[in-house]
Design a protein around this motif. Structure first.
Motif, PDB file in Angstrom:
ATOM      1  N   PRO A  73      15.084  16.869 -19.079  1.00 58.73           N
ATOM      2  CA  PRO A  73      15.842  17.883 -19.823  1.00 58.73           C
ATOM      3  C   PRO A  73      15.334  19.297 -19.541  1.00 58.73           C
ATOM      4  O   PRO A  73      14.141  19.515 -19.344  1.00 58.73           O
ATOM      5  N   GLY A  74      16.264  20.244 -19.517  1.00 58.40           N
ATOM      6  CA  GLY A  74      15.914  21.650 -19.384  1.00 58.40           C
ATOM      7  C   GLY A  74      15.658  22.131 -17.975  1.00 58.40           C
ATOM      8  O   GLY A  74      15.364  23.304 -17.772  1.00 58.40           O
ATOM      9  N   VAL A  75      15.750  21.248 -16.983  1.00 62.19           N
ATOM     10  CA  VAL A  75      15.502  21.641 -15.597  1.00 62.19           C
ATOM     11  C   VAL A  75      16.555  21.008 -14.687  1.00 62.19           C
ATOM     12  O   VAL A  75      17.236  20.053 -15.067  1.00 62.19           O
ATOM     13  N   GLU A  76      16.671  21.560 -13.497  1.00 60.08           N
ATOM     14  CA  GLU A  76      17.521  20.975 -12.451  1.00 60.08           C
ATOM     15  C   GLU A  76      16.632  20.127 -11.545  1.00 60.08           C
ATOM     16  O   GLU A  76      15.456  20.440 -11.339  1.00 60.08           O
ATOM     17  N   SER A  77      17.188  19.066 -10.997  1.00 58.22           N
ATOM     18  CA  SER A  77      16.383  18.232 -10.107  1.00 58.22           C
ATOM     19  C   SER A  77      17.270  17.495  -9.114  1.00 58.22           C
ATOM     20  O   SER A  77      18.444  17.205  -9.400  1.00 58.22           O
ATOM     21  N   VAL A  78      16.695  17.213  -7.945  1.00 58.46           N
ATOM     22  CA  VAL A  78      17.333  16.349  -6.953  1.00 58.46           C
ATOM     23  C   VAL A  78      16.283  15.353  -6.472  1.00 58.46           C
ATOM     24  O   VAL A  78      15.097  15.676  -6.367  1.00 58.46           O
ATOM     25  N   ARG A  79      16.725  14.140  -6.218  1.00 61.23           N
ATOM     26  CA  ARG A  79      15.802  13.117  -5.731  1.00 61.23           C
ATOM     27  C   ARG A  79      15.587  13.309  -4.234  1.00 61.23           C
ATOM     28  O   ARG A  79      16.539  13.483  -3.476  1.00 61.23           O
ATOM     29  N   LEU A  80      14.331  13.268  -3.842  1.00 63.87           N
ATOM     30  CA  LEU A  80      13.974  13.418  -2.438  1.00 63.87           C
ATOM     31  C   LEU A  80      13.700  12.073  -1.770  1.00 63.87           C
ATOM     32  O   LEU A  80      14.179  11.813  -0.666  1.00 63.87           O
ATOM     33  N   ILE A  81      12.906  11.237  -2.440  1.00 59.59           N
ATOM     34  CA  ILE A  81      12.453   9.992  -1.827  1.00 59.59           C
ATOM     35  C   ILE A  81      12.616   8.851  -2.814  1.00 59.59           C
ATOM     36  O   ILE A  81      12.159   8.948  -3.962  1.00 59.59           O
ATOM     37  N   ASP A  82      13.279   7.791  -2.387  1.00 56.02           N
ATOM     38  CA  ASP A  82      13.330   6.561  -3.170  1.00 56.02           C
ATOM     39  C   ASP A  82      12.087   5.740  -2.842  1.00 56.02           C
ATOM     40  O   ASP A  82      11.764   5.525  -1.660  1.00 56.02           O
ATOM     41  N   GLU A  83      11.408   5.281  -3.864  1.00 54.36           N
ATOM     42  CA  GLU A  83      10.168   4.540  -3.653  1.00 54.36           C
ATOM     43  C   GLU A  83      10.415   3.045  -3.476  1.00 54.36           C
ATOM     44  O   GLU A  83      11.260   2.449  -4.153  1.00 54.36           O
ATOM     45  N   VAL A  84       9.660   2.456  -2.562  1.00 50.14           N
ATOM     46  CA  VAL A  84       9.520   1.004  -2.489  1.00 50.14           C
ATOM     47  C   VAL A  84       8.025   0.705  -2.434  1.00 50.14           C
ATOM     48  O   VAL A  84       7.217   1.537  -1.991  1.00 50.14           O
ATOM     49  N   LEU A  85       7.652  -0.469  -2.899  1.00 52.70           N
ATOM     50  CA  LEU A  85       6.253  -0.890  -2.906  1.00 52.70           C
ATOM     51  C   LEU A  85       6.040  -1.983  -1.877  1.00 52.70           C
ATOM     52  O   LEU A  85       6.867  -2.903  -1.752  1.00 52.70           O
ATOM     53  N   PHE A  86       4.934  -1.898  -1.152  1.00 59.12           N
ATOM     54  CA  PHE A  86       4.609  -2.937  -0.170  1.00 59.12           C
ATOM     55  C   PHE A  86       3.110  -2.948   0.080  1.00 59.12           C
ATOM     56  O   PHE A  86       2.418  -1.935  -0.107  1.00 59.12           O
ATOM     57  N   PRO A  87       2.564  -4.089   0.525  1.00 56.29           N
ATOM     58  CA  PRO A  87       1.127  -4.179   0.805  1.00 56.29           C
ATOM     59  C   PRO A  87       0.776  -3.440   2.095  1.00 56.29           C
ATOM     60  O   PRO A  87       1.540  -3.453   3.069  1.00 56.29           O
ATOM     61  N   VAL A  88      -0.400  -2.820   2.108  1.00 51.18           N
ATOM     62  CA  VAL A  88      -0.938  -2.198   3.320  1.00 51.18           C
ATOM     63  C   VAL A  88      -2.428  -2.514   3.398  1.00 51.18           C
ATOM     64  O   VAL A  88      -3.088  -2.754   2.383  1.00 51.18           O
ATOM     65  N   CYS A  89      -2.941  -2.491   4.612  1.00 47.56           N
ATOM     66  CA  CYS A  89      -4.372  -2.706   4.812  1.00 47.56           C
ATOM     67  C   CYS A  89      -4.761  -2.099   6.148  1.00 47.56           C
ATOM     68  O   CYS A  89      -3.898  -1.653   6.922  1.00 47.56           O
ATOM     69  N   SER A  90      -6.039  -2.106   6.434  1.00 47.45           N
ATOM     70  CA  SER A  90      -6.495  -1.593   7.720  1.00 47.45           C
ATOM     71  C   SER A  90      -6.306  -2.668   8.792  1.00 47.45           C
ATOM     72  O   SER A  90      -6.309  -3.871   8.492  1.00 47.45           O
ATOM     73  N   PRO A  91      -6.146  -2.262  10.048  1.00 48.46           N
ATOM     74  CA  PRO A  91      -6.060  -3.262  11.119  1.00 48.46           C
ATOM     75  C   PRO A  91      -7.301  -4.160  11.155  1.00 48.46           C
ATOM     76  O   PRO A  91      -7.181  -5.366  11.439  1.00 48.46           O
ATOM     77  N   ALA A  92      -8.479  -3.592  10.880  1.00 50.83           N
ATOM     78  CA  ALA A  92      -9.711  -4.394  10.920  1.00 50.83           C
ATOM     79  C   ALA A  92      -9.693  -5.476   9.852  1.00 50.83           C
ATOM     80  O   ALA A  92     -10.098  -6.618  10.102  1.00 50.83           O
ATOM     81  N   LEU A  93      -9.221  -5.134   8.634  1.00 52.10           N
ATOM     82  CA  LEU A  93      -9.177  -6.151   7.576  1.00 52.10           C
ATOM     83  C   LEU A  93      -8.188  -7.256   7.935  1.00 52.10           C
ATOM     84  O   LEU A  93      -8.434  -8.434   7.649  1.00 52.10           O
ATOM     85  N   LEU A  94      -7.085  -6.874   8.561  1.00 56.76           N
ATOM     86  CA  LEU A  94      -6.092  -7.890   8.925  1.00 56.76           C
ATOM     87  C   LEU A  94      -6.660  -8.875   9.941  1.00 56.76           C
ATOM     88  O   LEU A  94      -6.277 -10.050   9.945  1.00 56.76           O
ATOM     89  N   GLU A  95      -7.567  -8.418  10.783  1.00 54.91           N
ATOM     90  CA  GLU A  95      -8.209  -9.330  11.728  1.00 54.91           C
ATOM     91  C   GLU A  95      -9.142 -10.299  10.995  1.00 54.91           C
ATOM     92  O   GLU A  95      -9.222 -11.478  11.352  1.00 54.91           O
ATOM     93  N   ARG A  96      -9.826  -9.809   9.974  1.00 55.14           N
ATOM     94  CA  ARG A  96     -10.756 -10.668   9.230  1.00 55.14           C
ATOM     95  C   ARG A  96     -10.022 -11.612   8.283  1.00 55.14           C
ATOM     96  O   ARG A  96     -10.489 -12.724   8.027  1.00 55.14           O
TER      97      ARG A  96
END
Length: 293
Positions: free
Chosen positions: A150-173
């Motif tokens: 309320p009281g301000v103008e706004s536009v959406r820039l980015i729609d969020e999605v959630l996903f797992p991430v890790c380092s390449p080294a951890l993925l090897e282990r």
């Protein structure tokens, strides 16, 4: 009651101050005759003599002098108002944003933002609280949430999605080929992003997860994941740079749509509005591929 034309009032004030139609004309960039005509019309409209000739000077009558003084004061007030408006429209545009979006997305775009919009006078203010854009000196807020507000103008820039991430080294282990494999991998916790959200979307009833390293700052959690400390549940809007640089990888394709996103927020009555809208258009163009709805 209708006021006389402003040009006549200005002519009267200048002529009274200089005691001369000619010098008033020079100041106003008009002719002597134009000043004389403006004063004469004003005298006719008011029904009173405003000037009397005394030798080579035009002396204001008491009524003329009193009116000229009031006009001068009014002009000073107008000038102060105009100067204030100019100052309000100039100066830096202050952008309020959260730490994660500032360090993970915005900082990588600043050079292009200035070059492509021509807006060089920007101040980035990183803060955890939500700027109200009315009393705290900020002109624009890059807010994370559902919106609108309320009281301000706004536009959406980015729609969020959630996903797992890790380092390449951890993925090897810890090879991760299917969602269930995450149940046996070290998982980093975020106080506002429970892993249960992702597991449920993948059709997995997650057991009580063991104690793990937790964060309340998304940017710090991604740094920890990049160091190989565990798998993080990342928000797409702030993980782009790390994925592009190869510091992080997505071990699985599964992702979850959420209602929250990143928004460009401003007040329509801001005196810097033309500059703000130019920035808004740039942000919308830059994030065009990151909005699905």
């Amino acid at each position: 009651m209708r006021l006389p034309p402003f040009s006549s009032l200005v002519a009267l004030e200048a002529a009274a101050r200089h005691r001369s139609y000619s010098r008033a004309a020079d100041e106003l960039f008009v002719t002597h005759g134009a000043v004389s005509q403006q004063v004469r019309k004003l005298e006719e409209e008011l029904g009173v003599q405003l000037f009397a000739r005394r030798g080579n000077q035009m002396e204001p009558t008491p009524t003329g002098a009193a009116l000229a003084a009031q006009i001068g004061a009014a002009i000073d007030t107008l000038r102060q108002g105009v100067d204030g408006a100019r100052r309000a429209a100039s100066g830096p545009i202050v952008i309020s944003t959260g730490a994660a979006f500032a360090t993970r997305w915005l900082v990588t775009q600043l050079a292009r933002l200035s070059a492509e919009t021509g807006e060089l006078d920007l101040t980035i203010r990183v803060e955890d609280r939500m700027s109200d854009l009315a009393t705290d000196g900020a002109d624009v807020a890059l807010r994370f949430g559902e919106g609108p507000w309320p009281g301000v103008e706004s536009v959406r820039l980015i729609d969020e999605v959630l996903f797992p991430v890790c380092s390449p080294a951890l993925l090897e282990r810890h090879p991760i080929d299917k969602p269930e494999d995450l149940l046996h991998a070290p998982l980093l916790r975020h106080t506002g992003l429970p892993w249960s959200t992702w597991f449920h979307a993948m059709g997995i009833e997650a057991p009580q997860l063991p104690p793990a390293l937790g964060f309340d700052d998304s940017s710090m959690m991604l740094d920890a994941a990049a160091q190989g400390l565990g798998v993080a549940l990342a928000r797409s809007g702030i993980a782009r740079r790390d994925l592009g640089d190869g510091r992080l990888v997505r071990p699985l394709p599964g992702e979850v749509d959420v209602e929250t996103g990143h928004h460009f927020v401003w007040r329509a009555e801001n005196p810097k509005l033309p500059r703000i809208l130019k920035l808004r258009d740039w942000f919308l163009k830059e994030t065009e591929g990151e909005r699905a709805r």
